[in-house]
Design a protein around this motif. Sequence first.
Motif, PDB file in Angstrom:
ATOM      1  N   ASN B   4       0.834  -1.183   0.000  1.00 56.09           N
ATOM      2  CA  ASN B   4       0.000   0.000   0.000  1.00 56.09           C
ATOM      3  C   ASN B   4       0.866   1.230   0.000  1.00 56.09           C
ATOM      4  O   ASN B   4       2.039   1.185   0.353  1.00 56.09           O
ATOM      5  CB  ASN B   4      -0.922  -0.002   1.204  1.00 56.09           C
ATOM      6  N   THR B   5       0.291   2.323  -0.414  1.00 57.81           N
ATOM      7  CA  THR B   5       1.041   3.552  -0.601  1.00 57.81           C
ATOM      8  C   THR B   5       0.462   4.650   0.279  1.00 57.81           C
ATOM      9  O   THR B   5      -0.747   4.825   0.333  1.00 57.81           O
ATOM     10  CB  THR B   5       0.991   3.967  -2.078  1.00 57.81           C
ATOM     11  N   ILE B   6       1.325   5.356   0.963  1.00 56.00           N
ATOM     12  CA  ILE B   6       0.932   6.437   1.858  1.00 56.00           C
ATOM     13  C   ILE B   6       1.780   7.653   1.517  1.00 56.00           C
ATOM     14  O   ILE B   6       2.987   7.533   1.346  1.00 56.00           O
ATOM     15  CB  ILE B   6       1.224   6.068   3.325  1.00 56.00           C
ATOM     16  N   LYS B   7       1.160   8.796   1.434  1.00 62.16           N
ATOM     17  CA  LYS B   7       1.887  10.027   1.152  1.00 62.16           C
ATOM     18  C   LYS B   7       1.688  10.972   2.331  1.00 62.16           C
ATOM     19  O   LYS B   7       0.556  11.150   2.771  1.00 62.16           O
ATOM     20  CB  LYS B   7       1.345  10.648  -0.131  1.00 62.16           C
ATOM     21  N   PHE B   8       2.760  11.554   2.823  1.00 60.25           N
ATOM     22  CA  PHE B   8       2.596  12.479   3.937  1.00 60.25           C
ATOM     23  C   PHE B   8       3.780  13.434   4.038  1.00 60.25           C
ATOM     24  O   PHE B   8       4.802  13.279   3.355  1.00 60.25           O
ATOM     25  CB  PHE B   8       2.411  11.712   5.251  1.00 60.25           C
ATOM     26  N   LEU B   9       3.611  14.404   4.899  1.00 57.19           N
ATOM     27  CA  LEU B   9       4.568  15.473   5.126  1.00 57.19           C
ATOM     28  C   LEU B   9       5.120  15.310   6.538  1.00 57.19           C
ATOM     29  O   LEU B   9       4.364  15.087   7.481  1.00 57.19           O
ATOM     30  CB  LEU B   9       3.778  16.783   5.065  1.00 57.19           C
ATOM     31  N   ARG B  10       6.439  15.451   6.696  1.00 58.91           N
ATOM     32  CA  ARG B  10       7.021  15.452   8.034  1.00 58.91           C
ATOM     33  C   ARG B  10       7.749  16.773   8.225  1.00 58.91           C
ATOM     34  O   ARG B  10       8.690  17.085   7.487  1.00 58.91           O
ATOM     35  CB  ARG B  10       7.990  14.262   8.178  1.00 58.91           C
ATOM     36  N   LEU B  11       7.302  17.567   9.177  1.00 61.77           N
ATOM     37  CA  LEU B  11       7.919  18.865   9.459  1.00 61.77           C
ATOM     38  C   LEU B  11       8.750  18.774  10.724  1.00 61.77           C
ATOM     39  O   LEU B  11       8.415  18.040  11.644  1.00 61.77           O
ATOM     40  CB  LEU B  11       6.835  19.921   9.694  1.00 61.77           C
TER      41      LEU B  11
END
Lengths: 284, 284, 284, 284
Positions: B4-11
């Motif tokens: 599965n594919t997950i897209k996210f931002l880490r700040l």
Amino acid sequence: YGKNTIKFLRLHKEGKKQFVKEVEVCAHLRLTSPQEYLEGNNSLVIPTDTIKNIVLVLAKKNGIPSLEQFAIDICNHFMTTFCQVAYVKAYVQEVPWQRLHEDGVPHIHSFICVPDGIRFCEAEQCRNGPLIVFAGIKDLKLMKTTQSGFEGFYKNEHTTLPERHDRILCGEFFCKWSYGECKDFDFNCIWKKIRECILEAFAGPPDCGEYSPSYQKTVNCIQMLVLSRVPQVQVIEVVLNNTFYNVVDMKNLGLTNDKEVLVPVETPYGSCACTLGRKTFFEA
Amino acid sequence: YGKNTIKFLRLHKEGKKQFVKEVEVCAHLRLTSPQEYLEGNNSLVIPTDTIKNIVLVLAKKNGIPSLEQFAIDICNHFMTTFCQVAYVKAYVQEVPWQRLHEDGVPHIHSFICVPDGIRFCEAEQCRNGPLIVFAGIKDLKLMKTTQSGFEGFYKNEHTTLPERHDRILCGEFFCKWSYGECKDFDFNCIWKKIRECILEAFAGPPDCGEYSPSYQKTVNCIQMLVLSRVPQVQVIEVVLNNTFYNVVDMKNLGLTNDKEVLVPVETPYGSCACTLGRKTFFEA
Amino acid sequence: YGKNTIKFLRLHKEGKKQFVKEVEVCAHLRLTSPQEYLEGNNSLVIPTDTIKNIVLVLAKKNGIPSLEQFAIDICNHFMTTFCQVAYVKAYVQEVPWQRLHEDGVPHIHSFICVPDGIRFCEAEQCRNGPLIVFAGIKDLKLMKTTQSGFEGFYKNEHTTLPERHDRILCGEFFCKWSYGECKDFDFNCIWKKIRECILEAFAGPPDCGEYSPSYQKTVNCIQMLVLSRVPQVQVIEVVLNNTFYNVVDMKNLGLTNDKEVLVPVETPYGSCACTLGRKTFFEA
Amino acid sequence: YGKNTIKFLRLHKEGKKQFVKEVEVCAHLRLTSPQEYLEGNNSLVIPTDTIKNIVLVLAKKNGIPSLEQFAIDICNHFMTTFCQVAYVKAYVQEVPWQRLHEDGVPHIHSFICVPDGIRFCEAEQCRNGPLIVFAGIKDLKLMKTTQSGFEGFYKNEHTTLPERHDRILCGEFFCKWSYGECKDFDFNCIWKKIRECILEAFAGPPDCGEYSPSYQKTVNCIQMLVLSRVPQVQVIEVVLNNTFYNVVDMKNLGLTNDKEVLVPVETPYGSCACTLGRKTFFEA
């Protein structure tokens, strides 16, 4: 009308140093008579193949000193050569090849494709009308990780969005502007200056940024800065396709997520657009 | 297996300065028993939703110091937490956000997307097997406008291609390499060094370049340079999807086109690929 | 203005039989005041999130009896609920799910996606103006392997295209038409009828076809047939993006290719477009 | 190795009736020596341009009675003509042109593109090895609006997914199978039969369907049905890229949404895959 798209490479050399422009050209023509549609009479029709040949011959003869000059050359050619042409528009878009550097030294014949915003232009003319030139940048993706909010909006029974004063501002920009009488403009230099204005107005001062109360206001700031800094621009349109990010709720997972992990919200997908000119303003 | 594919931002912040990583993570799992396929027994199945939660929690807790370290963290988590996992692979790809600069000054919280080659990595592990780490770059488009030819190839009655000693070399590169025992590697630093090797081997010296007798030889040069300069690389695979350009024949149009105007040939579309390791070599 | 896109599924049942509509809705709004752009005053702004909620609530309450009725419902809601809305446009597009059949028997709850032309519609309204409804089909790819030519076109020194009386006619159609006063129209039925007209005008009689002297004339034939058969249509626009095919020259390979093997020509890529209404005609 | 892609049209006539096949062919070759990589010696290299010519000549001479036969012809040609070829693989994919019908009457020369699953095949051979033929269907999108759930899965502290016994099952299928000794197979007929098996196993009986306890079980059902009904199939691989839909929570909007309005969940995006053969089973 008819249009068609041609993609090609134009090389030239200065000594041993090589230069490259790869462009996509789309020419639209409208003829004085629609007889080919109504009667199947093709006698005035300029085939796609001929248009392609003309574009390639112009590129060979004139080179592409700037996208804008090349678009102007195309318009001029069709207007002066074909009396059956009532209207012509030439759209030119660039493949963003940049010269390679090795330890800061520019390479004489090697290039890398760097698509951080695509330059394009458009020239159009009606018979007996003025030649109008547009230029622009598209597919320019920018993000501010703070200094952005959205508060005080209209609320009713269908409102579920909370007010936020520290969200991510992220989106893809399309900016297009028109030049006035374009006598001896240095189109390449002006374009670079406008690109810098867009980035500066989006980001604000490098040490602290500037708070954006909405996507709409950011769009307006960009327009205002370009109009104030670049006198050759008459009207500027900006379209911003937003990407929203939500802070992931980690309460169920026993964690406090202090705007550290966010996921993009793909639906709904919003966009806002505005066109701003000198003296008088109009919103499209 | 399932993936599965997950897209996210880490700040994260250091003082007021903001840092951002946007990644796409794809986790593959294979279980010790295929009972969910054969019997519809879901009792060992780890839902996509749980995998997503784990990836986000790991990003929150560990941050993403490098893509490779994050991929390793994911593998380790699944192997140590779930005894029903027989195999795990974590693929991590980066959205190429770069800090904006205004007149050379870096901005504290604004970024621009610059996709001139996408960094990715992969970590994989079978239960009781070693953890293997791969890294790579994809969608890297390069062009040489001279110093490339193709001569002396095999000919028969189906050959129509003329020999050429001054053609365009252009294509999209996919490069993927494996690391050996990866103890305390500075993955970010090594990746940058390998990227520079690829560009240098493609282009040759900045003042004169280096003649390429074929796409295949250029692929090999890249591999040889990376293996000679970067001891941490064990095996390197390079795939090159070529774009061919033909010099437009302008004789019918009364002009001599001295490699000034060229059009891309979209069909046939070729690619060549090779995998090269240390000591022993094998071609795939 | 602002716009946004929402994608969702609307299910309903009649007894045990299930029905599904998956649509993509894009709502454009223009407000009476641009104060959010100029002053950063958000007090009249209707957030994307609220628009999304309204669209979903309307789908829940009214269902989607036809795309057109749903677009009308959206326009009506925004005009009657928000006095700050000066203009609204609702675009609705369908994912082409079709009921599965097994040996001719329709399945009660299973569907297959069949994208042989995508149905869409648009409703728009200015405050105090009429509600205008458009409908259309896009991404409709058609081919005639004979009965098509292109002769008698304009020629000059840049012409290299030979005349052809037996070429392939192939392209992707975009057709959009407007309805007049739309009282109690059966939008679903009319749309199917228009689609049949387009196919019939393109292809001609099934036993022999009809010769097309140009893409332009085929576009016109489609428009004429729709206007003559479907009185509810006021104006129809057709855009045809051509795919050209060249007969491969096999002389060098010792073979005669009698229009048996052809390759698509990807550059230049042409398109032609025309808008035709009742009584008066105008070419765009 | 090297590969390349060619797209072309093959026409033939029976009387006045026209037939069309548009295919994309990708040929992979591996040579007995890698000298072009290591030494830049091109003397054994078969240029992309020559491969293209060979594919077109084979299409001209043999036609394309089935994709599979055409792929076999390509393999045979390369193996028998070029002693430097160590391995060849031919991939052939079809553009889904279907004959137009007017009131049920088939048109003699007009076609419409109907991409409801794309047919493809692959033939491969090592020198001195057997010729192996695969066939398949891809980009097949199916949906069941009921009779699907997911319960009893593994749970731990990272689990947030609720159990569901009435969800939407929707996804894009990729199915690929291998044939055994393929003597005198009617590849077109077998392919249609397998496509029907896939749809039937997915949907279940038309009047009531069949409950699916997981994506994985549905994948397995498809494989079991194909293997049981089509003796020519040796092994079948199925990959299912899921699209999840969530029932919209409308409590805050004062409404009860009884699985009437759902939105697609674009992240995380899952997929499951399995390969099943006769006698022995193995999961990849």
